[in-house]
Every structure is written in structure tokens, then in C-alpha cells.
Design a protein around this motif. Sequence first.
Motif, short mmCIF file in Angstrom:
data_model
loop_
_atom_site.label_atom_id
_atom_site.label_comp_id
_atom_site.label_asym_id
_atom_site.label_seq_id
_atom_site.Cartn_x
_atom_site.Cartn_y
_atom_site.Cartn_z
N GLN A 198 0.89 -1.17 0.00
CA GLN A 198 0.00 0.00 0.00
C GLN A 198 0.92 1.21 0.00
O GLN A 198 1.81 1.31 0.85
N VAL A 199 0.73 2.13 -0.94
CA VAL A 199 1.67 3.24 -1.05
C VAL A 199 0.95 4.57 -0.94
O VAL A 199 -0.03 4.82 -1.66
N THR A 200 1.45 5.44 -0.08
CA THR A 200 0.97 6.82 -0.04
C THR A 200 2.19 7.74 -0.14
O THR A 200 3.32 7.27 -0.06
N LYS A 201 1.91 9.04 -0.27
CA LYS A 201 2.97 10.04 -0.34
C LYS A 201 3.87 9.93 0.90
O LYS A 201 5.06 10.12 0.83
N GLU A 202 3.25 9.62 2.04
CA GLU A 202 4.00 9.59 3.30
C GLU A 202 4.74 8.27 3.46
O GLU A 202 5.90 8.26 3.90
N SER A 203 4.09 7.14 3.09
CA SER A 203 4.71 5.83 3.39
C SER A 203 5.91 5.54 2.49
O SER A 203 6.88 4.95 2.93
N ASP A 204 5.84 5.92 1.23
CA ASP A 204 6.96 5.63 0.31
C ASP A 204 6.90 6.65 -0.84
O ASP A 204 6.43 6.35 -1.94
N PRO A 205 7.41 7.88 -0.57
CA PRO A 205 7.26 8.94 -1.58
C PRO A 205 7.89 8.56 -2.92
O PRO A 205 7.31 8.87 -3.97
N ASP A 206 9.02 7.87 -2.91
CA ASP A 206 9.67 7.54 -4.19
C ASP A 206 8.75 6.70 -5.08
O ASP A 206 8.57 6.99 -6.26
N LEU A 207 8.15 5.67 -4.47
CA LEU A 207 7.27 4.81 -5.27
C LEU A 207 5.99 5.56 -5.64
O LEU A 207 5.51 5.48 -6.77
N PHE A 208 5.46 6.32 -4.69
CA PHE A 208 4.21 7.06 -4.94
C PHE A 208 4.35 7.96 -6.17
O PHE A 208 3.50 7.98 -7.04
N TYR A 209 5.47 8.70 -6.23
CA TYR A 209 5.63 9.65 -7.34
C TYR A 209 6.07 8.98 -8.65
O TYR A 209 6.01 9.60 -9.70
N SER A 210 6.55 7.73 -8.55
CA SER A 210 6.99 7.14 -9.83
C SER A 210 5.93 6.26 -10.48
O SER A 210 6.11 5.82 -11.62
N VAL A 211 4.81 6.00 -9.79
CA VAL A 211 3.75 5.18 -10.40
C VAL A 211 3.10 5.86 -11.62
O VAL A 211 3.00 5.25 -12.70
N PRO A 212 2.68 7.15 -11.52
CA PRO A 212 2.03 7.76 -12.70
C PRO A 212 2.98 7.81 -13.90
O PRO A 212 4.17 8.04 -13.72
N TRP A 213 2.46 7.57 -15.05
CA TRP A 213 3.20 7.55 -16.33
C TRP A 213 4.16 6.35 -16.42
O TRP A 213 4.98 6.30 -17.32
N SER A 214 4.04 5.38 -15.50
CA SER A 214 4.98 4.25 -15.58
C SER A 214 4.42 3.12 -16.45
O SER A 214 5.09 2.13 -16.69
N TYR A 215 3.19 3.22 -16.91
CA TYR A 215 2.59 2.27 -17.86
C TYR A 215 2.75 0.81 -17.44
O TYR A 215 3.07 -0.04 -18.26
N GLY A 216 2.57 0.57 -16.16
CA GLY A 216 2.60 -0.81 -15.68
C GLY A 216 4.00 -1.41 -15.68
O GLY A 216 4.14 -2.64 -15.71
N THR A 217 5.04 -0.58 -15.60
CA THR A 217 6.40 -1.13 -15.67
C THR A 217 7.12 -1.10 -14.31
O THR A 217 8.32 -1.30 -14.24
N LEU A 218 6.35 -0.84 -13.24
CA LEU A 218 6.94 -0.93 -11.90
C LEU A 218 6.19 -1.97 -11.06
O LEU A 218 6.69 -2.41 -10.03
N GLY A 219 5.00 -2.32 -11.49
CA GLY A 219 4.20 -3.28 -10.74
C GLY A 219 2.77 -3.26 -11.25
O GLY A 219 2.43 -2.45 -12.11
N PHE A 220 1.96 -4.17 -10.72
CA PHE A 220 0.54 -4.20 -11.12
C PHE A 220 -0.29 -3.44 -10.09
O PHE A 220 -0.15 -3.66 -8.89
#
Length: 508
Positions: A195-217
Motif C-alpha cells: 500500500q503506497v501513499t505520499k507519506e509511506s513511500d514517496p519515491d514509489l508514490f511519485y513514480s507510479v504515474p506515467w509508468s505504464y505498468g512497468t513498476l508493478g501491477f
Amino acid sequence: MAVQKAAAASSSGFDAVVEHILIHYRWAFVILLLPISLVYDVLLYVRSWVVFQLSSAPHKHGSKVENVAKQVRQWRAEGARQPMCTARPSWQTMSFRRAKYKKTMFAVNVNLVDILDLNTERRTVRVEPLVTMGQLTATLDPLGWTLPFVPELDDLTVGGLVMGTGVETSSHKYGLFQHICVAYELVLADGSIVQVTKESDPDLFYSVPWSYGTLGFLTAVEIKIVPALRFVKLQYEPVRSLEEADTVLRKHLDHPEENEFIEALMFSKDEGVVMTGNMVSCADWGKLNEIGRCHKPWFFEHVRSFLRSGPGFEYIPLRDYQHRHTRSFFWEMKEIIPFGNNPLFRYLFGWMTPPKVSLLKLTQTQAVKKLYESNHIIQDMLVPIEKFKESVLFFDKEVAVYPLWLCPFRLPSEPGMLRVPKDAMYLDIGVYGVPTRKDFDPKETTRRIEAFVAKAKGFQMLYADTYTTRDEFRQMFDHSLYDKMRARLKCEKAFPEVYDKVCRKARD
Ligand SMILES: Cc1cc2nc3c(=O)[nH]c(=O)nc-3n(C[C@H](O)[C@H](O)[C@H](O)COP(=O)(O)OP(=O)(O)OC[C@H]3O[C@@H](n4cnc5c(N)ncnc54)[C@H](O)[C@@H]3O)c2cc1C
Ligand SMILES: NC(=O)C1=CN([C@@H]2O[C@H](COP(=O)(O)OP(=O)(O)OC[C@H]3O[C@@H](n4cnc5c(N)ncnc54)[C@H](OP(=O)(O)O)[C@@H]3O)[C@@H](O)[C@H]2O)C=CC1
Ligand SMILES: CC(C)=CCC[C@@H](C)[C@H]1CC[C@@]2(C)C3=C(CC[C@]12C)[C@@]1(C)CC[C@H](O)C(C)(C)[C@@H]1CC3
């Protein structure tokens, strides 16, 4: 026309006749598809209704996500031979091209279609990724809530809008689709569920948009909601020059809080209509226009009529406004059913329109595909608002396709693919249609447009074709955080890079 003739000349005898029929009489096939579309819609509706009646969606979510994780673990157990992608077939998606990689990659079934939870205290709705915009507004609007903005085509999915992007006429206040999302649930390459939020894991939170399913489902998204009122009071302001369009747009953008909705259509480089609006709870019945009704004119044609009648305003039911471009697929429907806006057609068959995009894609023939490839442009370019006039003139010189869709949006300075040095106002310029410039060449013209956008510090939306090279693509989109995340989450074998999913070569 010239290209159609050239395409026909290149095929011989029987092929040429079939091609001619398919290109010029596609409407006849499309009309046949209308009742099929309707049955398909009814089946989907009944399924949603049953799920809702049984209240089983939230309850089953955990086990459905576990099933996604199980498939990822199976991929690892089988030796992680090919990268993974979702099993959703290309014909069901809203992007124009078909992805070649769907045939070769390890397909993971992410069959998650339900609205999970509406939390009016937190003002969020939690949904699974295959929930569509049509489904969300049908559920939320009657309850007095809605998304801060609704990307207007019914069949756009939350997953596609998060992993790609979404923009709409409230984006000048709220930003892109990623900016109204507060939490993501993902299944990562190692089969873990996070589960990812801005607070819990900012790096992952900000890299999900525009990643076209290339970081995870993606398996769930929590999205902000706002109170919904029954109507939108919409003002139409015709403009008679590019200069005036610029002045009027800026006047409104200088006070972004005054209008919930800002949109403009340019009908030539010197003529357009700027629309601004707000939600209201009461309407003056004499000024009510239920544009969603199937016998009503296509929305863009209705907007054009204000060029003749002068400025005006009217009240539109909220959901009709949110899906205003659905029935005419912006203005693409005029290429598919040329007489679709004729009152006789609207009264007789309008109730069955629009045909389902997925069925249109499924039944699209090679000849139609070739025609769209050689004589059509579908692009959305995101440029800083200061480049508005220059961009319209550039598009005019290159393609001269009208109407042009103009949608301003706020781009906050945040880590991720769309990194900008400070908060800025951008403009989505949507170009959809048949180029009228003689020297249009799909590849060369698009490459020139891409170079123009890159120089303007803009971005290309990636649901359509990108002809950029890998280097150009990396220059347009900031990959620093993305690369870091791919290394951290061990994505190298698990998923291709974004470029390898969206570039022209990756698509049929
Ligand atoms: C409180 C509540 C909770 C629910 N929870 C869930 C749930 O958890 N999971 C679930 O799957 N379902 C749930 N549902 C059911 C769900 O809302 C509907 O079954 C589903 O959304 C049907 O959507 P639709 O857009 O296809 O239907 P319709 O509203 O019948 O629309 C038919 C089609 O026409 C389009 N359309 C409608 N009006 C317009 C317009 N004005 N302009 C342009 N196009 C228009 C639609 O977008 C759609 O494509 C819930 C419903 C309610 C009331
Ligand atoms: N107003 C607007 O903003 C509009 C936006 N669009 C564009 O349309 C596209 C959305 O179309 P739609 O048919 O909904 O989406 P798609 O099925 O086309 O998905 C888009 C991308 O997101 C990935 N994706 C989708 N769901 C998941 C998931 N659960 N987990 C991991 N990756 C996922 C897909 O990966 P994979 O390839 O593996 O399936 C694909 O690369 C967006 O790109 C959007 O920008 C189009 C029209 C209007
Ligand atoms: C950011 C915004 C507002 C984007 C709007 C994009 C729309 C104009 C696009 C999205 C899907 C789209 C590419 C589509 C088509 C036209 C342009 C659309 C509607 C059509 C209907 C054109 C005809 C084609 O034969 C086919 C049916 C495959 C496509 C389907 C998708």
C-alpha cells in the motif's frame, strides 16, 4: 482523399473494391455494431448490478489481489523468462494502436472491476483498476459526490488513467489524474503486495504515474472526491482571433478559483469558443439543456453554434457535462458515421450510440487501419500555457486540423516523469482528425511536432503514437526517479521500460 486514392491504387482488383467498401461504407458496419454494443453494455450493467446487490466486491478484493500475486510468483517459479504485462487485450483499451508486446509477454490477469468503498469523511473513493469513468459517475453522482474531474470518455479505466494520465476541464485547479490520487495498492515484481501513499513511500508514490505498468501491477486506487451539484452553469464566449483567445483564457486562469471548469475549442486559428462553468444546485428550466440526450446535437457542433449566436450560457445536468464528448468521441465520430449528427439519424438511432470503442477496435479492418495510419492524426500535446499561440500556429502550419481541444491544467513541481522546476500552468492541445496540409506525412510531421513540444519544455501524451527515439524520450520525460525505482524493485527482467511499451515500434 489523395491518400485514400493512393491506398486504393496500391491494391489490386478485388482487394481494392473491398478496401473501397470498407473505407467509404464503414458506417454500414458500424450501424450493425450498434445493437451488439447495446447488448454488451446491458450485460456489463447487469453484472455490476448483481455484484452491488450481493455487496460482495469489497469482501472479495483481498483474494482477487492474492490471485494477482500468485501469478507473479508463478512467473518467477517458471524462470522469469519474458517480462510481464496485464492480460487485458489491446482491443479493449482506449489507446489507438494495438500493443505487439501483448502477444509475447507473460500475461497477468488483473481482473478487478469493482468500486470498493466510498468514504465521505475522508472524501475518497477506493476502486479497483478496471472501474471505468462511466461506472464511477453513475455510482457517485446520484449519491451527491463526484471525482474532482472526470476524463470524459465512459470506458477510460482508473488503471489506465493512473499508469498513463488523465486530464479534464477542472485540471486547472486539480492537476492531472495522478494529482487526485491519494493511495495506490500494487503487486510488485517479487509478488509482494504494498500500500503506497505520499507519506509511506514517496519515491514509489511519485513514480507510479506515467509508468505504464512497468513498476508493478496496480490493484486498487484511493481517489479524492468532491460534493456534486445537479447542474453545471456553462458560459460560452466566442473569440475572433488567437490573440483574443489567449487574452480570454488568461483572464480566467488568473483567477482559477472562480471557475470549476475551463475548456476551449478552436474551430480555426482565428475562431473559437471559450467555455467556463461551475456546478450549481438549481437551474433556470428555460435555460436547461440536457446535452446527454441521444437526439441532441453532438456537443462540439453545439459549441460551434455560439460562433453564430454570440455569447451565451445554459444549465447542463452534471453527468451530461462530464460525458459531453462521449457520444461523438470528441469529433472523431464524423469520420466513422458521417451523417451521425443529422437530426433524422439522431432521432432514429441516437439511442444506440456511441458504439463501444472496444467493439470498433475489434472489428477494425486492415484497410481502415491503413487509412488512419496514413491520413489521420491523434495527438495530445502538453505545453506551458505561455506557448499557446505559438503552438496553435505551429499545428496550423503542420496539420491544420480543427476543432482543436484546449484544456488548461496545473502542473505542480513534484518528483516523477513530469518534473518541472516550479508549479506551472500547462495546456493540453488535442489534435484529432484528418490533416488538411498537403505535405502531411505521419512520421515526419509527428516528429516535427514532437521536436517542437520538446523545445517548448512540454510533454506528449502516450496513448497515441510516439515517434521519438529512446534518447529524445528520455529527454522529454525525467527518468531519474523511475530508474532508481526500477533498480530498487528489481524490474529489469519483470517489466519492459516505458519507452518499449509506447514507442511506435511496439505497436501494430
Ligand atoms: C450506491 C451504489 C454503489 C454501487 N457499487 C458498485 C460497486 O461496488 N461495484 C460495481 O461494479 N457497481 C456498483 N454499483 C452499480 C453501478 O453504479 C452501475 O451498475 C454501473 O455504474 C453502471 O454504469 P453505466 O455507466 O454502465 O450505466 P448507465 O448509467 O446506465 O449508463 C449507460 C451508458 O451511458 C453512459 N451515459 C449515461 N449517462 C450519460 C450522459 N449523461 N452522457 C453521456 N453518457 C452517459 C454511461 O456512461 C454508460 O456507458 C453501485 C451503484 C450504486 C448506486
Ligand atoms: N481525457 C483524458 O485524459 C484521456 C486519456 N486517454 C488515455 O487513455 C489511456 C487509458 O486508457 P485505458 O483503456 O483505460 O487503459 P489501457 O488499458 O490502455 O492502459 C494504459 C497503460 O496502463 C497500464 N495499466 C493499466 N492498468 C494497469 C494495472 N492494473 N496494473 C499495471 N498496469 C496497468 C497498461 O499496461 P499493459 O500494457 O500491461 O496493459 C498500459 O500500459 C491513458 O493512457 C490516458 O492517457 C484517452 C482519452 C482521454
Ligand atoms: C486527452 C484526451 C482528451 C484525449 C482524447 C482522445 C480521443 C480523441 C481518442 C481516445 C481513443 C481514440 C484514440 C479512438 C478513436 C478516435 C480518437 C480517440 C477517441 C477511434 C474511435 C477512431 C476510429 C478507429 O477505427 C478506432 C475505433 C480504432 C478508434 C478507437 C480509439
